[in-house]
Design an enzyme around this catalytic site. Structure first.
Site, short mmCIF file in Angstrom:
data_model
loop_
_atom_site.label_atom_id
_atom_site.label_comp_id
_atom_site.label_asym_id
_atom_site.label_seq_id
_atom_site.Cartn_x
_atom_site.Cartn_y
_atom_site.Cartn_z
N ARG A 180 -5.20 11.15 -5.86
CA ARG A 180 -5.27 9.74 -4.95
C ARG A 180 -6.91 9.89 -4.77
O ARG A 180 -7.51 9.40 -4.82
CB ARG A 180 -4.47 8.85 -4.85
CG ARG A 180 -3.15 9.20 -6.28
CD ARG A 180 -2.19 7.79 -5.73
NE ARG A 180 -1.68 7.93 -6.46
CZ ARG A 180 0.31 6.87 -7.07
NH1 ARG A 180 -0.49 6.31 -6.55
NH2 ARG A 180 0.96 7.59 -7.45
N GLU B 27 -0.27 7.68 -19.48
CA GLU B 27 -0.11 9.16 -19.86
C GLU B 27 -0.45 8.79 -21.93
O GLU B 27 -0.90 9.81 -21.74
CB GLU B 27 1.58 9.50 -20.15
CG GLU B 27 1.22 10.49 -18.70
CD GLU B 27 1.38 9.24 -17.48
OE1 GLU B 27 1.74 10.11 -15.98
OE2 GLU B 27 2.73 8.46 -17.93
N ASP C 115 5.93 18.55 -14.90
CA ASP C 115 4.72 18.35 -15.92
C ASP C 115 3.30 18.87 -15.88
O ASP C 115 2.64 19.94 -16.17
CB ASP C 115 4.47 16.44 -16.16
CG ASP C 115 4.62 16.18 -14.79
OD1 ASP C 115 4.18 16.54 -13.78
OD2 ASP C 115 4.26 15.20 -14.94
N GLU D 67 0.34 13.54 -3.79
CA GLU D 67 0.00 12.37 -4.12
C GLU D 67 -1.80 12.16 -3.23
O GLU D 67 -2.30 11.64 -4.01
CB GLU D 67 0.61 11.16 -3.32
CG GLU D 67 2.24 11.07 -4.56
CD GLU D 67 1.74 10.50 -5.60
OE1 GLU D 67 0.71 10.21 -6.37
OE2 GLU D 67 2.96 10.38 -6.39
#
Length: 670
Positions: free
Chosen positions: A305, A569, A434, A301
């Site tokens: 980010r 998404e 993913d 993360e």
């Protein structure tokens, strides 16, 4: 002497084989209950038997209505009723052959023909039915230390020690660390979207005011800029410098204490031309953003980010401040790679320079260790220090040669000690796996299409998806990507999977097979329907797709999966499809979604909130949290979708990381 009387003593008989102790065994207790039963009158016994018979009959009659929505093809009524897809119509890429770069604009693709029965793998009917409790998330496992941002997961360390199921954060959603649990009951509600919701009641925190009503393309882009300003106002007023805004309670939540929303939104403000807001945020980065603090952060993360956001902003602005901050945080994250296997730990204390796995396992997720490469590779290129790229490239080499894949599909977990896949046999393009597939393609693009091993793995994985995970719903023949668990197919699709249409389209733009674009068009329509078929016009976190011809609905949603976290998404894929086809319907679909955000998630005092129930427009149940990716990704992709400037973040010059931060494609000499 007097003779003994027969009544002056008691005879006691002890059975053989005992130890002389009191026996309270099950047999003795059964005899005791039997005596009590025999002591009842005949009328009492008859009434009890009649009542038990009635309960059995009622249970038998009600049982079908209590069953959850079937998600396994082996549960369907008749193999002949399945809609089958013909994978033979999707041309596989030749092994080892990488197409040349052919950037072009594609017309709107036609619908793919569907497979024949013989091409579809037969479900393993001998295995017991495995039902999955859906995961509440895209991205990472974390057990950050702060309570405000973690909600139910704030005490997961104590829960793990007590033997309870630990909770983890996955791109903002709280989910159980356990991989497979019981399925939850499906709550039956109508699926037809109710376009008109009742007005907000007095004192209701979430504004139900519709979108601006602007219809022209540039008006739509301006409407997104206004939405960003509104979201930023809430953050600035109530959460300035903190990780996340809680717009309903007008407060904030901390995850890592790094100003996640502010850093994540830097390049969005620059792209949207919000220079005043940008300058104020830049001043905070220069004076307040501090990485020398004793705090555990999640490697994945923080990379996508913070590191990604700083690198992107540096490239867009040329301001050295952002480069220096990016180099500092990248260096502080490097202890995560000091593991026996070179597979990085999930968590790093950026102040102490120590790393560790989650408290409940020594595993990392495949997505989090294979979706940090774009950022660290770019950091090496800018700093001319190879340590960053060497560390992440080694991870990809390990994963490339591992056993346990299935037609290019990877399991969701990998052990940091052994470097091997764990929890094998479960394959998904949703949470925890993913972005592995996304970064295979994007690293190849980033390198100037030089790393053939990466794109070969990507092409093999796409074929694996088409062979094992693609199905169509019965009523409207919507194409979706399900999951495979130990040979059994589940018609479950996370909203996270909606990254795939955009990734497929991007690959085709860069010269990969044209049928990837056809599949992308089908999948993005399904992702749009996940919004359009909900009463609020907003997608659930997870959808269950119908494969039964007798059922008139395409999509069911379990009660636990009805939340919407303002995810990007679907609009991300709409942006890619519009850029490459110029088909206006993708803009129109994006506009509908944007209006639904305004109608059900916009908070009047500033900010947007996640909602708990996409099926109830009258009471969408605000969750009082605005994820940083709403500003970093969702609004950015919406603005780019509605912008008429095709050179704005050209897809021939930039590649987006999985947090929508554009990084440059390396020149051929790099």
């Amino acid at each position: 002497m007097y003779p003994l009387s027969s009544k002056d003593f008691v005879s006691l008989t002890v059975t053989e084989g005992g130890d002389g102790r009191y026996n309270n065994g099950k047999q003795r207790r059964r005899q005791s209950w039997w005596r009590r039963w025999k002591q009842l009158s005949r009328l009492q016994r008859s009434l009890i038997l009649l009542l038990l018979s009635a309960l059995v009959v009622c249970g038998t009659v009600m049982y079908p209505s209590l069953l959850p929505f079937p998600t396994d093809v082996s549960l369907l009524a008749g193999e002949d009723n399945l809609e089958r897809m013909d994978t033979g119509t999707l041309k596989p890429a030749l092994p080892g052959v990488i197409p040349d770069v052919v950037p072009r604009v594609f017309p709107a693709p036609e619908k793919l023909e569907l497979p024949t029965e013989q091409n579809r793998p037969t479900p393993n009917k001998h295995r017991p039915v495995v039902l999955h409790k859906p995961q509440r998330s895209r991205g990472n496992v974390s057990d950050g230390p702060t309570k405000e941002s973690q909600g139910p997961s704030e005490e997961r360390g104590a829960e793990a020690a007590a033997g309870e199921k630990p909770l983890v954060s996955w791109r903002g959603a709280i989910i159980e660390a356990e991989q497979v649990t019981e399925a939850q009951q499906v709550e039956a509600q109508p699926s037809t979207r109710q376009r008109e919701a009742p007005p907000a009641g007095p004192g209701q925190a979430v504004s139900q005011v519709p979108a601006t009503g602007l219809t022209e393309p540039m008006d739509r882009a301006e409407a997104v800029r206004e939405a960003f300003r509104h979201a930023w106002k809430g953050y600035r007023d109530f959460a300035w410098g903190h990780d996340e805004l809680k717009p309903v309670s007008k407060s904030y939540g901390e995850w890592f204490g790094l100003g996640l929303t502010l850093v994540d939104a830097l390049d969005t403000m620059w792209i949207l031309g919000l220079k005043e807001e940008f300058e104020e945020a830049k001043k905070w980065v220069a004076t307040k953003l501090n990485f020398s603090k004793n705090v555990d952060v999640n490697l994945f993360e923080t990379t996508i980010r913070v590191l990604g956001g700083l690198l992107s902003t540096y490239h867009l602005t040329g301001d050295r401040l952002f480069f220096d901050k990016a180099k500092e945080i990248g260096t502080r994250l490097m202890p995560a790679f000091k593991t026996p296997s070179k597979i990085p730990y999930s968590d790093v204390n950026i102040g102490q320079g120590k790393a560790r796995p989650p408290r409940w396992t020594s595993d990392s997720t495949v997505a989090e260790v294979t979706s940090i490469q774009l950022e660290f590779r770019e950091l090496s290129r800018l700093t001319q220090d190879p340590q960053f790229q060497n560390a992440v490239d080694e991870v990809m080499k390990i994963v490339h040669r591992l056993d346990g894949k299935h037609d290019g599909l990877v399991p969701k977990f990998i052990n940091t000690n052994s470097g091997q896949f764990t929890h094998r046999g479960v394959f998904t393009l949703g949470a925890r796996a993913d972005s592995y597939y996304e970064y295979l393609l994007k690293q190849w693009i980033q390198s100037g299409k030089k790393e053939k091993e990466l794109v070969e793995d990507y092409l093999q994985a796409v074929e694996g998806v088409k062979k094992n995970l693609l199905r169509m719903t019965s009523p409207r023949r919507l194409t979706f990507v399900g999951e495979l668990s130990h040979g059994r197919f589940s018609a479950k699709m996370d909203h996270l999977v909606c990254f795939l249409p955009g990734t497929l389209a991007l690959g085709t733009h860069h010269g990969l097979p044209a049928d990837h674009m056809e599949l992308a068009a089908q999948l993005v329509e399904t992702c749009y329907q996940m919004y359009a078929q909900m009463e609020t016009g907003l997608s659930p976190e997870i959808a269950q797709f119908n494969l039964q011809p007798r059922n008139s609905r395409d999509i069911e949603v379990k009660a636990a999966d009805r939340h919407n976290l303002l995810r990007p998404e679907t609009v991300e894929s709409l942006f890619y499809l519009y850029r490459f086809t110029q088909d206006q319907k993708y803009r129109d679909w994006g506009w509908e979604i944007f209006q639904s955000f305004n109608k059900h998630a916009r908070v009047s005092t500033g900010g947007y909130t996640s909602i708990g129930n996409v099926r109830d427009p009258a009471n969408p149940s605000p969750k009082d949290k605005m994820e940083s990716f709403f500003l970093g990704e969702t609004l950015k992709y919406l603005y780019l979708l509605f912008s008429d400037d095709p050179s704005l973040i050209s897809l021939d010059e930039y590649v987006f990381n999985t947090e929508a931060h554009p990084l440059p494609i390396w020149p051929s000499g790099s």
